[in-house]
Design a protein around this motif. Structure first.
Motif, PDB file in Angstrom:
ATOM      1  N   HIS A 301      77.928  42.191  50.648  1.00 26.58           N
ATOM      2  CA  HIS A 301      77.382  42.254  52.005  1.00 26.58           C
ATOM      3  C   HIS A 301      78.462  41.820  52.999  1.00 26.58           C
ATOM      4  CE1 HIS A 301      74.235  43.006  54.791  1.00 26.58           C
ATOM      5  NE2 HIS A 301      74.169  41.766  55.238  1.00 26.58           N
ATOM      6  N   GLU A 361      80.015  47.967  51.766  1.00 26.80           N
ATOM      7  CA  GLU A 361      80.023  47.720  53.206  1.00 26.80           C
ATOM      8  C   GLU A 361      81.381  48.036  53.827  1.00 26.80           C
ATOM      9  OE1 GLU A 361      77.412  47.272  54.724  1.00 26.80           O
ATOM     10  OE2 GLU A 361      75.966  46.147  53.514  1.00 26.80           O
ATOM     11  N   HIS A 458      71.760  44.125  59.094  1.00 28.10           N
ATOM     12  CA  HIS A 458      73.104  43.603  59.375  1.00 28.10           C
ATOM     13  C   HIS A 458      73.078  42.409  60.331  1.00 28.10           C
ATOM     14  CE1 HIS A 458      76.055  46.930  57.883  1.00 28.10           C
ATOM     15  NE2 HIS A 458      75.161  46.591  56.966  1.00 28.10           N
TER      16      HIS A 458
END
Length: 595
Positions: A301, A361, A458
């Motif tokens: 992430h 990501e 996000h």
């Protein structure tokens, strides 16, 4: 020593929370255990290559081992791959402006900044001004008209002359990359970017952030504060603000050749390379089949400050982005599927590969690396099932399945297995910005399950307490049935190439080439992961692995150069393309078509 001790404390703290019981059924209890572990504050957002990413990878490996999965990578569960983590300026970055007999020595980060894609260079040259640095026949606009910029440093305004328009044809030419390509093609030796007074009076310097493509070799690019550039104009009795106004109002360039005005620039941007890792486990069937189904999800992430540009958080303080839905939810579901399928191994007709990807990501780096370095032949992978953000099932039970058109077998199977009252929405294309795309790029049928974006996407607020665990259990159970259905197909599912809709426009028409980029490639040129069947690129003879180095008369150093070069063509044009294939330069003619 202090850093090692802190890491040791993290390892102790997090290991105490690991799931240690066995339950082969898909359960809310297990989903919560995996998800609360992976999305805890202790994991600090699982940024690719971070110590916490390693801890998360260890956790996934331990789960694979407990299910009886074999290591996928030559006796190892891990597949390490390199990536560019960040950019740094070396000590070799300086700038001086010479106006008549006055020398202005600029201070890095206060008066100027080296632009991220700048090449390493040392240059002293005359200064000229070329407006917004845009030259386009399609727009009938040319900032370079009547000015010779060869071997000079060009001062260029950021943005474009229609900056007040929400939808302007100038937008496609306004990026710094596009303007740098134009200046280089015009023969300029370097660029100084500057903020104008419009559309905003702000004078912020660009962020030093890697944009996924290599630097422009030997071509220095910097941005200088507006007050410095003002001095150059005032020394020539010119009003910088009024010149910008004139360009905006007339839509015509207003180039200026400065007399006795030079700049000396030294630039060097260092790419900091790190290593991330995929985690792979193999569930071997007893039938002796040499075919594989891939079940995957990314576990990385945004971290804390590492990917600020991707964060939707607008605060100035540092916040952990836990990524509970994105994508601890998909990883947790993948682990539950691995445990459930391992418990019924004797029923399987085909082998199943379980993959936890890192680098998603950053641009599906881990999955792309896997498809380029697979331990099994790609033609033996019959399908890829991807889960990315499956934790927010809504009251309407809405579930999107992307890639539903990549095999003629998918929609009948998806509908047949839907005994969970899920409201299915099908998206045929195999694209969509997650790891399945790396497989569809290799002509492998894909299915990507997704419950949709939300207000926490996000953001630091994407936490485990926001997950709909009963809903995720329902989705995982449905996917389990779908995987079993794929496994029991008599024939390998066919692959259907579905083109995603494109918004790329050239004037009033759209041009189509049919190339598929190689994500993560950082060499010179635009490398192809593939070409679409029947596309102009395919008909011309381009192939996967080709590196485009020239498009027409434009040099192509990266994907941005390719897009910039393509923008000046219209449907019906023929363009000669130069590519490197196995190190040898080859030329092809592409007939461009509308799409």
């Amino acid at each position: 020593m202090k850093k090692i001790f802190l890491l040791f404390l993290i390892l102790i703290t997090v290991s105490n929370a690991q799931k240690k019981w066995s339950d082969p059924t898909i359960s809310v209890k297990d989903l919560k255990a995996h998800l609360f572990y992976l999305a805890s504050d202790d994991m600090k957002g699982r940024f690719s290559g971070s110590p916490e990413e390693r801890i998360a990878a260890d956790y996934i490996r331990n789960q694979f081992e407990s299910y009886g999965l074999e290591p996928l990578f030559d006796g190892n569960y891990f597949q390490d791959f390199p990536f560019i983590e960040r950019l740094e300026l070396t000590s070799n970055n300086s700038a001086e402006i010479l106006i008549n007999d006055e020398k202005l020595t600029l201070k890095i980060r206060d008066d100027f900044i080296t632009v991220p894609f700048s090449g390493k260079a040392e240059l002293k040259a005359r200064l000229v001004f070329a407006g917004y640095g845009i030259s386009s026949e399609n727009l009938e606009y040319d900032d370079y008209e009547s000015i010779d910029v060869k071997d000079k440093i060009v001062i260029i305004l950021r943005d474009h002359p229609e900056h007040d328009s929400a939808h302007s044809d100038f937008d496609r030419y306004a990026s710094l990359r596009s303007k740098a390509s134009t200046a280089r093609d015009k023969g300029a030796a370097g660029i100084i970017f500057v903020n104008g007074y419009f559309p905003s009076d702000d004078d912020n310097l660009v962020e030093l952030r890697y944009d996924g493509a290599p630097a422009i070799n030997d071509f220095p690019v910097i941005q200088v504060k507006r007050d410095i550039i003002e001095k150059i104009f005032k020394a020539h009795n010119l009003d910088f603000k009024e010149i910008q106004k004139k360009i905006d109002s007339t839509k015509r360039g207003n180039p200026v050749e400065f007399q006795n005005c030079f700049a000396e620039i030294h630039t060097e941007v260092k790419e900091i390379v790190s290593s991330a890792r995929n985690v792979g486990g193999l569930l071997k069937c007893n039938s002796g089949s040499d075919e594989y189904i891939v079940v995957g999800a990314h576990f990385d992430h945004l971290g804390i400050d590492q990917l600020k540009s991707s964060s939707m958080y607008r605060g100035s303080d540092s916040q952990i982005h836990n990524g509970a839905d994105d994508n601890a939810s998909g990883t947790s579901a993948m682990l539950e599927l691995a445990e459930a399928l391992a418990s019924s191994k004797s029923e399987l007709k085909r082998n199943i590969i379980f993959l936890a990807f890192s680098g998603e990501e950053l641009g599906i780096l881990g999955s792309t690396y896997f498809t380029n370095n697979s331990p099994v032949s790609l033609d033996k992978i019959i399908a890829m099932v991807n889960m990315d953000m499956v934790g927010r099932l809504n009251e309407e039970n809405s579930l999107t399945v992307i890639g539903a058109g990549t095999s003629s077998a998918w929609k009948p199977l998806l509908n047949e297995k839907n005994r969970y009252d899920l409201k299915l929405t099908f998206d045929d294309a195999g694209t969509g910005g997650s790891d399945h795309q790396a497989f569809s790029n290799k002509n492998i049928p894909v299915l990507f399950f997704f419950t949709g974006t939300h207000s926490d996407y996000h953001k630091p607020s994407d936490d485990p307490d926001k997950i709909n665990y009963e809903g995720e259990k329902k989705i995982a159970s449905y996917i389990l049935d779908v995987i079993k259905g794929i496994d029991r197909l008599e024939e390998k599912p066919d692959y259907v190439k579905v083109e995603a809709p494109t918004n790329r426009r050239i004037g009033k028409s759209r041009v189509y080439v049919g190339t598929v980029p190689e994500f993560g490639y950082n060499g010179e040129g635009y490398k192809l992961s593939g070409v679409t069947d029947g596309s102009p690129a395919a008909k011309a003879g381009l192939m996967s692995g080709d590196i485009i180095i020239r498009f027409g008369d434009k040099k192509v150093g990266n994907i941005y150069d390719f897009m910039h070069a393509m923008a000046e063509y219209k449907p019906g044009d023929k363009v000669e393309v130069a590519v490197l294939r196995d190190g040898k330069e080859m030329k092809f003619t592409i007939d461009l078509v509308a799409k």
